[in-house]
Scaffold this motif. Structure first.
Motif, PDB file in Angstrom:
ATOM      1  N   LYS A 171       0.829  -1.208   0.000  1.00 33.62           N
ATOM      2  CA  LYS A 171       0.000   0.000   0.000  1.00 33.62           C
ATOM      3  C   LYS A 171       0.865   1.261   0.000  1.00 33.62           C
ATOM      4  CE  LYS A 171      -3.892   2.143   2.424  1.00 33.62           C
ATOM      5  NZ  LYS A 171      -4.792   2.049   3.607  1.00 33.62           N
ATOM      6  N   GLY A 172       0.589   2.143  -0.956  1.00 33.86           N
ATOM      7  CA  GLY A 172       1.337   3.389  -1.069  1.00 33.86           C
ATOM      8  C   GLY A 172       2.639   3.255  -1.821  1.00 33.86           C
ATOM      9  N   HIS A 173       3.010   2.026  -2.214  1.00 38.96           N
ATOM     10  CA  HIS A 173       4.284   1.795  -2.895  1.00 38.96           C
ATOM     11  C   HIS A 173       4.112   1.130  -4.254  1.00 38.96           C
ATOM     12  CE1 HIS A 173       6.420   1.770   1.290  1.00 38.96           C
ATOM     13  NE2 HIS A 173       6.024   2.977   0.917  1.00 38.96           N
ATOM     14  N   THR A 174       3.097   0.304  -4.400  1.00 37.80           N
ATOM     15  CA  THR A 174       2.841  -0.329  -5.690  1.00 37.80           C
ATOM     16  C   THR A 174       1.606   0.298  -6.324  1.00 37.80           C
ATOM     17  OG1 THR A 174       1.533  -2.085  -4.639  1.00 37.80           O
ATOM     18  CG2 THR A 174       3.885  -2.502  -4.942  1.00 37.80           C
ATOM     19  N   ASP A 214       6.526  -2.257 -10.140  1.00 39.33           N
ATOM     20  CA  ASP A 214       5.663  -3.325  -9.617  1.00 39.33           C
ATOM     21  C   ASP A 214       6.154  -4.689 -10.087  1.00 39.33           C
ATOM     22  OD1 ASP A 214       4.137  -1.349  -8.485  1.00 39.33           O
ATOM     23  OD2 ASP A 214       2.414  -1.604  -9.816  1.00 39.33           O
ATOM     24  N   ARG A 215       6.550  -4.773 -11.343  1.00 30.91           N
ATOM     25  CA  ARG A 215       7.059  -6.046 -11.885  1.00 30.91           C
ATOM     26  C   ARG A 215       8.275  -6.505 -11.098  1.00 30.91           C
ATOM     27  NH1 ARG A 215      11.263  -6.382 -14.823  1.00 30.91           N
ATOM     28  NH2 ARG A 215      11.152  -4.200 -15.489  1.00 30.91           N
ATOM     29  N   ILE A 216       9.172  -5.587 -10.784  1.00 31.74           N
ATOM     30  CA  ILE A 216      10.366  -5.933 -10.001  1.00 31.74           C
ATOM     31  C   ILE A 216       9.967  -6.396  -8.607  1.00 31.74           C
ATOM     32  CG2 ILE A 216      12.428  -4.953  -8.905  1.00 31.74           C
ATOM     33  CD1 ILE A 216      12.654  -3.121 -11.405  1.00 31.74           C
ATOM     34  N   PHE A 217       9.003  -5.724  -8.025  1.00 32.62           N
ATOM     35  CA  PHE A 217       8.607  -6.091  -6.665  1.00 32.62           C
ATOM     36  C   PHE A 217       7.951  -7.472  -6.635  1.00 32.62           C
ATOM     37  CE2 PHE A 217       5.841  -5.652  -2.807  1.00 32.62           C
ATOM     38  CZ  PHE A 217       6.892  -5.655  -1.898  1.00 32.62           C
ATOM     39  N   GLU A 218       7.110  -7.765  -7.623  1.00 32.61           N
ATOM     40  CA  GLU A 218       6.489  -9.089  -7.654  1.00 32.61           C
ATOM     41  C   GLU A 218       7.528 -10.175  -7.900  1.00 32.61           C
ATOM     42  OE1 GLU A 218       3.550  -9.525  -6.501  1.00 32.61           O
ATOM     43  OE2 GLU A 218       3.395  -7.350  -6.340  1.00 32.61           O
ATOM     44  N   THR A 254       9.423  -4.112   1.314  1.00 33.18           N
ATOM     45  CA  THR A 254       8.695  -3.190   0.452  1.00 33.18           C
ATOM     46  C   THR A 254       9.660  -2.560  -0.542  1.00 33.18           C
ATOM     47  OG1 THR A 254       7.063  -1.397   0.460  1.00 33.18           O
ATOM     48  CG2 THR A 254       8.998  -1.117   1.888  1.00 33.18           C
ATOM     49  N   LEU A 255       9.118  -1.849  -1.520  1.00 32.90           N
ATOM     50  CA  LEU A 255       9.960  -1.066  -2.424  1.00 32.90           C
ATOM     51  C   LEU A 255      10.618   0.066  -1.637  1.00 32.90           C
ATOM     52  CD1 LEU A 255       7.709  -0.674  -5.610  1.00 32.90           C
ATOM     53  CD2 LEU A 255       9.919  -1.831  -5.517  1.00 32.90           C
ATOM     54  N   SER A 256      11.918   0.255  -1.865  1.00 33.71           N
ATOM     55  CA  SER A 256      12.608   1.371  -1.199  1.00 33.71           C
ATOM     56  C   SER A 256      12.158   2.702  -1.768  1.00 33.71           C
ATOM     57  CB  SER A 256      14.118   1.230  -1.364  1.00 33.71           C
ATOM     58  OG  SER A 256      14.572   0.008  -0.854  1.00 33.71           O
ATOM     59  N   ASP A 257      11.970   2.746  -3.087  1.00 37.15           N
ATOM     60  CA  ASP A 257      11.563   3.967  -3.764  1.00 37.15           C
ATOM     61  C   ASP A 257      11.276   3.622  -5.213  1.00 37.15           C
ATOM     62  OD1 ASP A 257      10.986   6.664  -4.260  1.00 37.15           O
ATOM     63  OD2 ASP A 257      12.714   7.370  -3.128  1.00 37.15           O
ATOM     64  N   LEU A 258      10.763   4.595  -5.956  1.00 38.37           N
ATOM     65  CA  LEU A 258      10.599   4.442  -7.392  1.00 38.37           C
ATOM     66  C   LEU A 258      11.911   4.786  -8.086  1.00 38.37           C
ATOM     67  CD1 LEU A 258       7.078   6.082  -7.919  1.00 38.37           C
ATOM     68  CD2 LEU A 258       7.645   3.649  -7.629  1.00 38.37           C
ATOM     69  N   VAL A 262      18.516  -3.114  -0.662  1.00 42.10           N
ATOM     70  CA  VAL A 262      19.387  -3.967  -1.457  1.00 42.10           C
ATOM     71  C   VAL A 262      18.901  -3.897  -2.906  1.00 42.10           C
ATOM     72  CG1 VAL A 262      17.990  -6.032  -1.013  1.00 42.10           C
ATOM     73  CG2 VAL A 262      20.405  -6.291  -1.579  1.00 42.10           C
ATOM     74  N   PRO A 263      19.808  -3.931  -3.911  1.00 43.87           N
ATOM     75  CA  PRO A 263      19.369  -3.845  -5.307  1.00 43.87           C
ATOM     76  C   PRO A 263      18.377  -4.946  -5.667  1.00 43.87           C
ATOM     77  CG  PRO A 263      21.739  -3.500  -5.155  1.00 43.87           C
ATOM     78  CD  PRO A 263      21.281  -3.942  -3.795  1.00 43.87           C
ATOM     79  N   ALA A 264      17.346  -4.558  -6.435  1.00 39.52           N
ATOM     80  CA  ALA A 264      16.304  -5.519  -6.819  1.00 39.52           C
ATOM     81  C   ALA A 264      16.100  -5.618  -8.318  1.00 39.52           C
ATOM     82  CB  ALA A 264      14.978  -5.142  -6.151  1.00 39.52           C
ATOM     83  N   GLY A 265      16.501  -4.595  -9.085  1.00 40.62           N
ATOM     84  CA  GLY A 265      16.292  -4.646 -10.525  1.00 40.62           C
ATOM     85  C   GLY A 265      16.400  -3.270 -11.141  1.00 40.62           C
ATOM     86  N   PHE A 266      15.980  -3.176 -12.398  1.00 34.80           N
ATOM     87  CA  PHE A 266      16.107  -1.931 -13.142  1.00 34.80           C
ATOM     88  C   PHE A 266      14.844  -1.651 -13.942  1.00 34.80           C
ATOM     89  CE2 PHE A 266      20.401  -2.858 -12.121  1.00 34.80           C
ATOM     90  CZ  PHE A 266      21.060  -1.639 -12.094  1.00 34.80           C
ATOM     91  N   VAL A 267      14.491  -0.376 -13.999  1.00 33.02           N
ATOM     92  CA  VAL A 267      13.488   0.127 -14.919  1.00 33.02           C
ATOM     93  C   VAL A 267      14.250   0.897 -15.982  1.00 33.02           C
ATOM     94  CG1 VAL A 267      11.538   1.687 -15.213  1.00 33.02           C
ATOM     95  CG2 VAL A 267      11.659   0.222 -13.197  1.00 33.02           C
ATOM     96  N   GLY A 268      14.423   0.296 -17.139  1.00 37.19           N
ATOM     97  CA  GLY A 268      15.339   0.851 -18.123  1.00 37.19           C
ATOM     98  C   GLY A 268      16.733   0.861 -17.521  1.00 37.19           C
ATOM     99  N   PRO A 269      17.431   2.006 -17.550  1.00 40.41           N
ATOM    100  CA  PRO A 269      18.769   2.057 -16.960  1.00 40.41           C
ATOM    101  C   PRO A 269      18.770   2.403 -15.470  1.00 40.41           C
ATOM    102  CG  PRO A 269      18.309   4.126 -18.054  1.00 40.41           C
ATOM    103  CD  PRO A 269      17.085   3.257 -18.260  1.00 40.41           C
ATOM    104  N   LEU A 270      17.580   2.609 -14.885  1.00 40.96           N
ATOM    105  CA  LEU A 270      17.506   3.161 -13.526  1.00 40.96           C
ATOM    106  C   LEU A 270      17.269   2.071 -12.490  1.00 40.96           C
ATOM    107  CD1 LEU A 270      15.329   6.304 -14.290  1.00 40.96           C
ATOM    108  CD2 LEU A 270      17.821   6.196 -14.030  1.00 40.96           C
TER     109      LEU A 270
END
Length: 521
Positions: free
Chosen positions: A302-305, A312-316, A440-444, A474-482
């Motif tokens: 809640k509030g993050h996805t 969201d794809r990275i978080f799932e 949870t997601l650390s940030d967008l 901790v690193p979880a993935g990338f959205v494009g280069p970010l």
């Protein structure tokens, strides 16, 4: 992935081998990302690398990359002599710790009694001459670490203006995100996170009051450890508030972060919170790939996805990885957004604490600099072209209007209320669902430098910061280069357990990638 000693020795035979070459070539950066402190220690023990070579290599990378990144404010003129002394100790088999000979960058709000400055990013503090090292610096030096220099930050650790730009300081300008130079590095430990990500040091030290380690680490695909309050002493760190401030490591992997934390943590008689926390961090971490097996991990959505589909794809995918590691995933572990409930109490408490703590720091620090908040405000007004070309000093002014009396009953009610709300928001979820931790997601993904982040994403650090609880990204993935990071958070003094969870996830996900220094995302 563990780097082989043979491969490391090949790199060590080239000129400052481990750290070559320029940013345009990504493959050596990938190699650097895969190298841990234990790898470096084995190479130095086998005389395939020296601390002096390692230090020279980092200094070369700083010279090469920092003009674009603005991550490092200054390098320590005594770093090479410290590295040589470490090499001498190693030859006589008297290494002091796992950090022997390892170059470390400090955030530029950390006192050193040497030829470096401590400015908190402000030109007003160029005449500051701390009488002794910060307690955490004393521990690093005693452990044999090489203090390589100091990293840029959001000026006054992001407590100068509501319109502050993360990663900008009057002393060193704008820190750039190495993944895309037009994107925010977040803050306030911007330079520390960027330096770790770009391989300008083996590890860097940041500080957090609210998000100042977690956000920049997540934005730069690094591991950021926001500890429980007091695990690392704050003595000798330019303060915002002793009720929140927490130094901690930022590194490219959990192994290096854990080893560094084991050195930083310790009882400091001048910081009572550190005495209470002293026994909570093991001196010899045994990181466990199976640490998540059988654990109950709550999922905070809640509030993050629902804001960024790719995040969201990275978080799932993260949730799937947690299950594959044997964790029992518990949905609906949403932590209450306390932004509004604590607002009537938190800001008045912070303004009081900042005035009290900063005035005490300025008055006690030798040198030619403002002696209190009033003089600092006057300096900024007199040097507006340097200090205020982009934003004002409204938080300094508001704080200076506050009463700095920490015994005032109204202040004490504000602080107790805010801290209590934050602690209950986490502890109630952990208890009601029988959880070992919350994820949870650390940030967008990082926003453009000239724009704030998406306001729909609620803070993932406010609760842990106000509560004084640990939060490890901790690193979880990338959205494009970010980069995108995930956070493990829990109750007070569960830092070591969370580090083990982060390590197990890291070893299964291998999500980190070296930066490519793109001009734009």
């Amino acid at each position: 992935m563990r780097t082989s000693l043979k491969r490391l020795s090949v790199a060590a035979l080239t000129a400052a081998g481990l750290l070559l070459p320029a940013a345009a070539d990504a493959s050596p950066s990938r190699f650097l990302d895969q190298t841990t402190i234990p790898d470096l220690q084995r190479a130095m023990d086998h005389r395939q690398l020296t601390s002096e070579q390692l230090t020279r290599g980092y200094l070369r990378r700083i010279e090469e990359l920092n003009p674009e990144l603005h991550a490092v404010v200054q390098t320590n003129p005594d770093a090479l002599s410290a590295a040589k002394e470490s090499d001498t100790r190693r030859r006589t088999r008297s290494s002091r710790s796992a950090l022997e000979g390892i170059p470390v960058l400090l955030k530029e709000n950390t006192d050193t009694a040497d030829r470096q400055t401590t400015t908190a990013g402000s030109t007003a503090m160029l005449g500051s001459r701390p009488a002794k090292d910060a307690f955490l610096v004393q521990r690093l030096r005693a452990a044999g670490a090489v203090v390589l220099g100091k990293a840029n930050l959001s000026e006054w650790s992001n407590f100068r203006s509501g319109g502050q730009i993360p990663g900008w300081s009057g002393i060193a300008g704008q820190t750039r995100n190495p993944y895309a130079l037009d994107r925010s590095p977040c803050g306030s430990s911007s330079g520390s996170a960027v330096a770790a990500a770009a391989g300008l040091a083996t590890v860097a030290i940041g500080t957090e009051t609210d998000g100042s380690i977690v956000c920049p680490a997540a934005s730069t695909s690094t591991v950021g450890v926001k500890t429980s309050l007091g695990v690392v002493s704050r003595t000798g760190v330019v303060p915002i508030t002793a009720q929140h401030d927490t130094p901690g490591p930022i590194a490219r992997n959990v192994t290096d972060a854990a080893l560094t934390l084991s050195v930083l943590a310790g009882a400091d008689p001048a910081d009572p919170a550190s005495v209470a926390a002293a026994s909570t961090i093991p001196k010899d971490f045994r990181l466990d790939r199976d640490a998540l097996r059988g654990k109950r991990i709550g999922i905070w959505r809640k509030g993050h996805t629902g804001i960024d589909q790719q995040a969201d794809r990275i978080f799932e995918s993260t949730v799937h990885t947690l299950r594959s590691l044997g964790a029992t995933v518990v949905d609906g572990a949403d932590v209450e957004d306390i932004s509004w409930s604590v607002k009537p109490d938190l800001l008045p408490a912070l303004l009081t604490e900042f005035k009290h703590d900063l005035n005490a720091y300025l008055a006690a620090t030798p040198g030619n600099h403002p002696r209190n908040l009033s003089e600092l405000i006057a300096y900024n007004d007199q040097h507006r072209d340097v200090e205020m070309p982009l934003f004002d000093q409204s938080l300094l002014i508001d704080s200076n209007k506050a009463d700095s009396n920490l015994n005032d009953q109204a202040y004490r009610r504000h602080r107790a209320t805010a801290t209590g709300i934050a602690q209950r928001s986490i502890d109630d979820v952990l208890a009601s669902k029988g959880l070992d931790a919350i994820v949870t997601l650390s940030d967008l993904p990082a926003s453009p430098l000239d724009r704030p982040g998406d306001p729909r994403f609620l803070s993932s650090t406010r609760n842990t910061s106000v509560a004084g609880y640990p939060n490890i990204t901790v690193p979880a993935g990338f959205v494009g280069p970010l980069p995108v990071g995930i956070s493990f958070l829990g109750t007070k003094y569960h830092d070591a357990q969370l580090l083990n969870f982060a390590y197990a996830y890291e070893q299964a996900s291998h999500a980190r990638q070296a930066p490519r220094y793109l001009p734009a995302a």
